[in-house]
Motif scaffolding. Structure first.
Motif, short mmCIF file in Angstrom:
data_model
loop_
_atom_site.label_atom_id
_atom_site.label_comp_id
_atom_site.label_asym_id
_atom_site.label_seq_id
_atom_site.Cartn_x
_atom_site.Cartn_y
_atom_site.Cartn_z
N LYS A 76 0.83 -1.19 0.00
CA LYS A 76 0.00 0.00 0.00
C LYS A 76 0.87 1.25 0.00
N LEU A 77 0.35 2.31 -0.62
CA LEU A 77 1.03 3.59 -0.61
C LEU A 77 0.53 4.39 0.59
N VAL A 78 1.42 4.61 1.57
CA VAL A 78 0.99 5.29 2.78
C VAL A 78 1.70 6.62 2.99
N SER A 79 2.68 6.92 2.14
CA SER A 79 3.39 8.18 2.27
C SER A 79 2.61 9.30 1.60
N GLN A 80 3.13 10.52 1.72
CA GLN A 80 2.50 11.65 1.08
C GLN A 80 2.39 11.41 -0.42
N LYS A 81 1.24 11.75 -0.98
CA LYS A 81 1.07 11.62 -2.42
C LYS A 81 1.94 12.65 -3.13
N ALA A 82 2.53 12.23 -4.25
CA ALA A 82 3.43 13.11 -4.98
C ALA A 82 2.68 14.27 -5.61
N PRO A 83 3.29 15.45 -5.65
CA PRO A 83 2.67 16.57 -6.37
C PRO A 83 2.79 16.34 -7.87
N LEU A 84 1.98 17.03 -8.63
CA LEU A 84 2.06 16.92 -10.09
C LEU A 84 3.29 17.65 -10.62
N ARG A 85 3.85 17.10 -11.70
CA ARG A 85 4.91 17.79 -12.42
C ARG A 85 4.27 18.79 -13.39
N ILE A 86 5.06 19.77 -13.82
CA ILE A 86 4.56 20.77 -14.76
C ILE A 86 3.97 20.12 -16.00
N SER A 87 4.66 19.11 -16.52
CA SER A 87 4.17 18.43 -17.72
C SER A 87 2.83 17.76 -17.49
N GLU A 88 2.61 17.24 -16.28
CA GLU A 88 1.34 16.58 -15.96
C GLU A 88 0.22 17.62 -15.79
N ILE A 89 0.57 18.76 -15.21
CA ILE A 89 -0.42 19.83 -15.07
C ILE A 89 -0.96 20.22 -16.44
N TRP A 90 -0.03 20.45 -17.37
CA TRP A 90 -0.45 20.89 -18.70
C TRP A 90 -1.11 19.78 -19.51
N ALA A 91 -0.72 18.53 -19.26
CA ALA A 91 -1.37 17.41 -19.96
C ALA A 91 -2.84 17.33 -19.59
N ILE A 92 -3.14 17.49 -18.30
CA ILE A 92 -4.53 17.47 -17.83
C ILE A 92 -5.28 18.69 -18.34
N ARG A 93 -4.66 19.85 -18.20
CA ARG A 93 -5.30 21.11 -18.58
C ARG A 93 -5.66 21.13 -20.07
N VAL A 94 -4.71 20.76 -20.90
CA VAL A 94 -4.95 20.76 -22.36
C VAL A 94 -6.03 19.77 -22.74
N ARG A 95 -6.02 18.60 -22.10
CA ARG A 95 -7.04 17.60 -22.40
C ARG A 95 -8.44 18.12 -22.06
N LEU A 96 -8.57 18.75 -20.91
CA LEU A 96 -9.87 19.28 -20.50
C LEU A 96 -10.32 20.41 -21.43
N GLU A 97 -9.38 21.22 -21.88
CA GLU A 97 -9.71 22.30 -22.81
C GLU A 97 -10.17 21.76 -24.15
N ILE A 98 -9.44 20.78 -24.69
CA ILE A 98 -9.76 20.20 -25.99
C ILE A 98 -11.17 19.60 -26.01
N TYR A 99 -11.50 18.92 -24.92
CA TYR A 99 -12.80 18.24 -24.87
C TYR A 99 -13.91 19.13 -24.30
N GLY A 100 -13.61 20.39 -24.06
CA GLY A 100 -14.63 21.34 -23.63
C GLY A 100 -15.27 21.01 -22.30
#
Length: 208
Positions: free
Chosen positions: A18-42
């Motif tokens: 099990k993963l019990v440590s602090q969850k990792a923060p997002l990297r810049i590339s991951e932030i933009w990957a999510i953001r662009v995907r949400l924008e493209i699909y409206g």
């Protein structure tokens, strides 16, 4: 000789696998990957929720209860907002970047939300706003869609992302403490997962 299966199960560490440590923060590339995907699909709601989660650095319980009037002043989204935290009963201020303000305004207009409405109404009749559980499901969908392991992240990932980026760039613990609304510096140290000695040394060099 028979193996005592029950005993071996009981002796196994509770956190094995099990993963019990602090969850990792997002990297810049991951932030933009999510953001662009949400924008493209409206997906206006999700984009506004994602951007606001990153900028506000709020716990999920505080984020889902935000109302339109908390971020909108007159006919525009404010560049800063202040909310009272449920956990600490202390106010915390956060900034709203241009991209976040734009996505929020587009969502509010599209959903025709009055000033007194919750920013993210629930689609389930029993709740006036999305629950923290719903928020977690939405966030895990974002992580899954960009090919990240959803079990490695959580809604706390979004809360930790910007403070971690700020800390890495500035090493200013006091600033991060204020942004997160922590009452004690030690909480910020644990939250960022940095070494205590390094943290104290940096804190001594930081004017509060």
């Amino acid at each position: 000789m028979k193996t005592n299966t029950f005993a071996s199960e009981r002796s196994a560490p509770w956190n094995k696998g099990k993963l019990v440590s602090q969850k990792a923060p997002l990297r810049i590339s991951e932030i933009w990957a999510i953001r662009v995907r949400l924008e493209i699909y409206g997906r206006r709601r999700d984009l506004a929720l994602f951007n606001l989660a990153i900028d506000s650095k709020l716990r999920g319980c505080d984020l889902v209860q935000l109302r339109v009037l908390d971020v909108v002043h007159g006919n525009h989204v404010a560049s800063r907002a202040t909310v009272m935290q449920q956990k600490t009963k202390q106010p915390v201020q956060f900034e709203l970047t241009a991209g976040t303000r734009k996505s929020l305004l587009e969502w509010i207009d599209a959903a025709r939300l009055p000033h007194t409405d919750f920013l993210f109404p629930s689609r389930i009749g029993e709740s006036p706003h999305i629950s923290t559980r719903q928020y977690a499901r939405i966030a895990h969908q974002w992580f899954d869609e960009i090919g990240s392991d959803p079990t490695a992240y959580s809604t706390h990932t979004l809360r930790r992302t910007k403070p971690t980026l700020i800390y890495r760039r500035t090493k200013n613990l006091r600033a991060v403490q204020l942004l997160l609304g922590h009452t004690r510096l030690e909480s910020t140290v644990r939250y960022l997962g940095i070494e205590v000695d390094d943290a104290l040394e940096m804190a001594e060099q930081t004017d509060a």
